[in-house]
Design a protein around this motif. Structure first.
Motif, PDB file in Angstrom:
ATOM      1  N   LYS A  91       0.829  -1.215   0.000  1.00 24.87           N
ATOM      2  CA  LYS A  91       0.000   0.000   0.000  1.00 24.87           C
ATOM      3  C   LYS A  91       0.859   1.259   0.000  1.00 24.87           C
ATOM      4  O   LYS A  91       0.489   2.264  -0.599  1.00 24.87           O
ATOM      5  CB  LYS A  91      -0.909   0.024   1.235  1.00 24.87           C
ATOM      6  CG  LYS A  91      -2.101  -0.864   1.145  1.00 24.87           C
ATOM      7  CD  LYS A  91      -2.943  -0.726   2.395  1.00 24.87           C
ATOM      8  CE  LYS A  91      -3.833  -1.923   2.562  1.00 24.87           C
ATOM      9  NZ  LYS A  91      -4.386  -2.049   3.909  1.00 24.87           N
ATOM     10  N   GLU A  92       1.990   1.198   0.681  1.00 29.85           N
ATOM     11  CA  GLU A  92       2.873   2.364   0.786  1.00 29.85           C
ATOM     12  C   GLU A  92       3.818   2.495  -0.409  1.00 29.85           C
ATOM     13  O   GLU A  92       4.607   3.436  -0.468  1.00 29.85           O
ATOM     14  CB  GLU A  92       3.664   2.291   2.096  1.00 29.85           C
ATOM     15  CG  GLU A  92       2.780   2.452   3.313  1.00 29.85           C
ATOM     16  CD  GLU A  92       3.533   2.278   4.622  1.00 29.85           C
ATOM     17  OE1 GLU A  92       4.768   2.397   4.642  1.00 29.85           O
ATOM     18  OE2 GLU A  92       2.859   2.010   5.631  1.00 29.85           O
ATOM     19  N   GLY A  93       3.738   1.561  -1.353  1.00 30.77           N
ATOM     20  CA  GLY A  93       4.517   1.665  -2.576  1.00 30.77           C
ATOM     21  C   GLY A  93       5.956   1.175  -2.474  1.00 30.77           C
ATOM     22  O   GLY A  93       6.793   1.524  -3.300  1.00 30.77           O
ATOM     23  N   PHE A  94       6.236   0.352  -1.462  1.00 28.48           N
ATOM     24  CA  PHE A  94       7.577  -0.219  -1.300  1.00 28.48           C
ATOM     25  C   PHE A  94       7.640  -1.594  -1.945  1.00 28.48           C
ATOM     26  O   PHE A  94       6.629  -2.282  -2.059  1.00 28.48           O
ATOM     27  CB  PHE A  94       7.936  -0.370   0.179  1.00 28.48           C
ATOM     28  CG  PHE A  94       8.280   0.913   0.863  1.00 28.48           C
ATOM     29  CD1 PHE A  94       9.606   1.284   1.036  1.00 28.48           C
ATOM     30  CD2 PHE A  94       7.292   1.752   1.353  1.00 28.48           C
ATOM     31  CE1 PHE A  94       9.936   2.470   1.676  1.00 28.48           C
ATOM     32  CE2 PHE A  94       7.610   2.932   1.990  1.00 28.48           C
ATOM     33  CZ  PHE A  94       8.931   3.295   2.152  1.00 28.48           C
ATOM     34  N   LYS A  95       8.843  -1.992  -2.305  1.00 29.67           N
ATOM     35  CA  LYS A  95       9.087  -3.355  -2.759  1.00 29.67           C
ATOM     36  C   LYS A  95      10.032  -4.021  -1.764  1.00 29.67           C
ATOM     37  O   LYS A  95      10.927  -3.369  -1.216  1.00 29.67           O
ATOM     38  CB  LYS A  95       9.746  -3.368  -4.144  1.00 29.67           C
ATOM     39  CG  LYS A  95       8.826  -2.971  -5.262  1.00 29.67           C
ATOM     40  CD  LYS A  95       9.502  -3.159  -6.595  1.00 29.67           C
ATOM     41  CE  LYS A  95       8.529  -2.900  -7.713  1.00 29.67           C
ATOM     42  NZ  LYS A  95       9.111  -3.234  -9.016  1.00 29.67           N
ATOM     43  N   PRO A  96       9.863  -5.320  -1.526  1.00 31.53           N
ATOM     44  CA  PRO A  96      10.808  -6.029  -0.659  1.00 31.53           C
ATOM     45  C   PRO A  96      12.134  -6.258  -1.384  1.00 31.53           C
ATOM     46  O   PRO A  96      12.164  -6.590  -2.564  1.00 31.53           O
ATOM     47  CB  PRO A  96      10.102  -7.344  -0.345  1.00 31.53           C
ATOM     48  CG  PRO A  96       9.053  -7.502  -1.394  1.00 31.53           C
ATOM     49  CD  PRO A  96       8.741  -6.151  -1.938  1.00 31.53           C
ATOM     50  N   SER A  97      13.204  -6.040  -0.654  1.00 32.78           N
ATOM     51  CA  SER A  97      14.564  -6.306  -1.134  1.00 32.78           C
ATOM     52  C   SER A  97      15.060  -7.481  -0.301  1.00 32.78           C
ATOM     53  O   SER A  97      15.370  -7.327   0.873  1.00 32.78           O
ATOM     54  CB  SER A  97      15.427  -5.061  -0.912  1.00 32.78           C
ATOM     55  OG  SER A  97      16.786  -5.339  -1.120  1.00 32.78           O
ATOM     56  N   ILE A  98      15.095  -8.642  -0.917  1.00 31.33           N
ATOM     57  CA  ILE A  98      15.335  -9.866  -0.164  1.00 31.33           C
ATOM     58  C   ILE A  98      16.810 -10.252  -0.170  1.00 31.33           C
ATOM     59  O   ILE A  98      17.407 -10.430  -1.220  1.00 31.33           O
ATOM     60  CB  ILE A  98      14.477 -11.029  -0.702  1.00 31.33           C
ATOM     61  CG1 ILE A  98      12.991 -10.662  -0.655  1.00 31.33           C
ATOM     62  CG2 ILE A  98      14.762 -12.328   0.050  1.00 31.33           C
ATOM     63  CD1 ILE A  98      12.447 -10.333   0.720  1.00 31.33           C
ATOM     64  N   PHE A  99      17.341 -10.346   1.038  1.00 27.35           N
ATOM     65  CA  PHE A  99      18.685 -10.851   1.295  1.00 27.35           C
ATOM     66  C   PHE A  99      19.770 -10.019   0.603  1.00 27.35           C
ATOM     67  O   PHE A  99      20.588 -10.527  -0.149  1.00 27.35           O
ATOM     68  CB  PHE A  99      18.795 -12.320   0.897  1.00 27.35           C
ATOM     69  CG  PHE A  99      19.809 -13.093   1.683  1.00 27.35           C
ATOM     70  CD1 PHE A  99      20.939 -12.480   2.216  1.00 27.35           C
ATOM     71  CD2 PHE A  99      19.647 -14.449   1.882  1.00 27.35           C
ATOM     72  CE1 PHE A  99      21.883 -13.197   2.930  1.00 27.35           C
ATOM     73  CE2 PHE A  99      20.585 -15.188   2.595  1.00 27.35           C
ATOM     74  CZ  PHE A  99      21.699 -14.557   3.118  1.00 27.35           C
ATOM     75  N   LEU A 100      19.760  -8.727   0.908  1.00 28.88           N
ATOM     76  CA  LEU A 100      20.829  -7.831   0.474  1.00 28.88           C
ATOM     77  C   LEU A 100      22.157  -8.342   1.027  1.00 28.88           C
ATOM     78  O   LEU A 100      22.215  -8.830   2.156  1.00 28.88           O
ATOM     79  CB  LEU A 100      20.550  -6.418   1.010  1.00 28.88           C
ATOM     80  CG  LEU A 100      21.569  -5.337   0.707  1.00 28.88           C
ATOM     81  CD1 LEU A 100      21.596  -5.025  -0.782  1.00 28.88           C
ATOM     82  CD2 LEU A 100      21.244  -4.086   1.503  1.00 28.88           C
ATOM     83  N   ASN A 101      23.212  -8.226   0.228  1.00 30.04           N
ATOM     84  CA  ASN A 101      24.544  -8.617   0.702  1.00 30.04           C
ATOM     85  C   ASN A 101      25.543  -7.468   0.526  1.00 30.04           C
ATOM     86  O   ASN A 101      26.733  -7.686   0.402  1.00 30.04           O
ATOM     87  CB  ASN A 101      25.039  -9.887  -0.009  1.00 30.04           C
ATOM     88  CG  ASN A 101      25.314  -9.664  -1.484  1.00 30.04           C
ATOM     89  OD1 ASN A 101      25.042  -8.599  -2.043  1.00 30.04           O
ATOM     90  ND2 ASN A 101      25.851 -10.676  -2.135  1.00 30.04           N
ATOM     91  N   ASN A 102      25.024  -6.242   0.505  1.00 28.98           N
ATOM     92  CA  ASN A 102      25.793  -5.014   0.282  1.00 28.98           C
ATOM     93  C   ASN A 102      26.226  -4.852  -1.166  1.00 28.98           C
ATOM     94  O   ASN A 102      26.928  -3.906  -1.486  1.00 28.98           O
ATOM     95  CB  ASN A 102      26.998  -4.888   1.225  1.00 28.98           C
ATOM     96  CG  ASN A 102      26.571  -4.623   2.649  1.00 28.98           C
ATOM     97  OD1 ASN A 102      25.546  -4.000   2.899  1.00 28.98           O
ATOM     98  ND2 ASN A 102      27.348  -5.108   3.598  1.00 28.98           N
ATOM     99  N   ALA A 103      25.806  -5.744  -2.049  1.00 28.73           N
ATOM    100  CA  ALA A 103      26.099  -5.619  -3.477  1.00 28.73           C
ATOM    101  C   ALA A 103      24.804  -5.682  -4.287  1.00 28.73           C
ATOM    102  O   ALA A 103      24.550  -4.849  -5.138  1.00 28.73           O
ATOM    103  CB  ALA A 103      27.058  -6.711  -3.930  1.00 28.73           C
ATOM    104  N   ASP A 104      23.970  -6.680  -3.995  1.00 24.58           N
ATOM    105  CA  ASP A 104      22.706  -6.822  -4.691  1.00 24.58           C
ATOM    106  C   ASP A 104      21.715  -7.576  -3.814  1.00 24.58           C
ATOM    107  O   ASP A 104      22.052  -8.027  -2.730  1.00 24.58           O
ATOM    108  CB  ASP A 104      22.888  -7.526  -6.040  1.00 24.58           C
ATOM    109  CG  ASP A 104      23.342  -8.977  -5.903  1.00 24.58           C
ATOM    110  OD1 ASP A 104      23.606  -9.441  -4.774  1.00 24.58           O
ATOM    111  OD2 ASP A 104      23.440  -9.663  -6.931  1.00 24.58           O
ATOM    112  N   SER A 105      20.480  -7.670  -4.308  1.00 20.46           N
ATOM    113  CA  SER A 105      19.434  -8.407  -3.599  1.00 20.46           C
ATOM    114  C   SER A 105      18.395  -8.830  -4.629  1.00 20.46           C
ATOM    115  O   SER A 105      18.435  -8.393  -5.781  1.00 20.46           O
ATOM    116  CB  SER A 105      18.786  -7.528  -2.523  1.00 20.46           C
ATOM    117  OG  SER A 105      18.055  -6.470  -3.123  1.00 20.46           O
ATOM    118  N   ALA A 106      17.474  -9.654  -4.197  1.00 16.76           N
ATOM    119  CA  ALA A 106      16.338 -10.029  -5.041  1.00 16.76           C
ATOM    120  C   ALA A 106      15.211  -9.025  -4.770  1.00 16.76           C
ATOM    121  O   ALA A 106      14.732  -8.929  -3.639  1.00 16.76           O
ATOM    122  CB  ALA A 106      15.881 -11.445  -4.724  1.00 16.76           C
ATOM    123  N   VAL A 107      14.845  -8.248  -5.767  1.00 16.43           N
ATOM    124  CA  VAL A 107      13.774  -7.257  -5.633  1.00 16.43           C
ATOM    125  C   VAL A 107      12.585  -7.764  -6.433  1.00 16.43           C
ATOM    126  O   VAL A 107      12.724  -8.125  -7.601  1.00 16.43           O
ATOM    127  CB  VAL A 107      14.227  -5.876  -6.157  1.00 16.43           C
ATOM    128  CG1 VAL A 107      13.079  -4.881  -6.102  1.00 16.43           C
ATOM    129  CG2 VAL A 107      15.427  -5.375  -5.372  1.00 16.43           C
TER     130      VAL A 107
END
Length: 124
Positions: A91-107
């Protein structure tokens, strides 16, 4: 978790870390984030607002750098995450960023994450 396991998992490609996340959070029934008077937030190259989540405390704490040093790891009940937190995130317009490793994540989209978590829960 020993250091060797930590390093092998943190260096996996984002899509494999995502699969690891789904299995681990369903198994432990908790999700980890970074919190300090609100959850840590970032954005991608396209300007999408992202909220990062991790499967374990150690991974969240590993990412408490580059301006996030003031944040502490905080867990959330998996069912609260699925039923309340993720729908509000959408509702707030965010997407989950799953398992960031300081380089990338699954968005990904919130609905896909909810579906993947529910599918994994059905196996238990």
């Amino acid at each position: 978790m020993n250091q060797k396991e930590f390093e092998s998992v943190i260096n996996l490609p984002a899509n494999i870390r995502y699969e690891y996340f789904i299995k681990k959070v369903v198994d432990s029934e908790e999700v980890w984030g970074l919190y300090e008077n609100g959850w840590s937030v970032t954005e991608d190259d396209k300007g999408n607002k992202l909220l990062p989540f991790w499967p374990k405390k150690e991974f969240a704490e590993y990412c408490a750098t580059d301006g996030w040093e003031i944040y502490s790891s905080k867990s959330m009940d998996l069912y609260e995450f699925i039923d309340d937190f993720l729908p509000n995130l959408k509702k707030e317009g965010f997407k989950p960023s799953i398992f960031l490793n300081n380089a990338d994540s699954a968005v990904l989209e919130v609905d896909i994450l909810i579906e993947d978590l529910k599918t994994e829960l059905e196996k238990y």
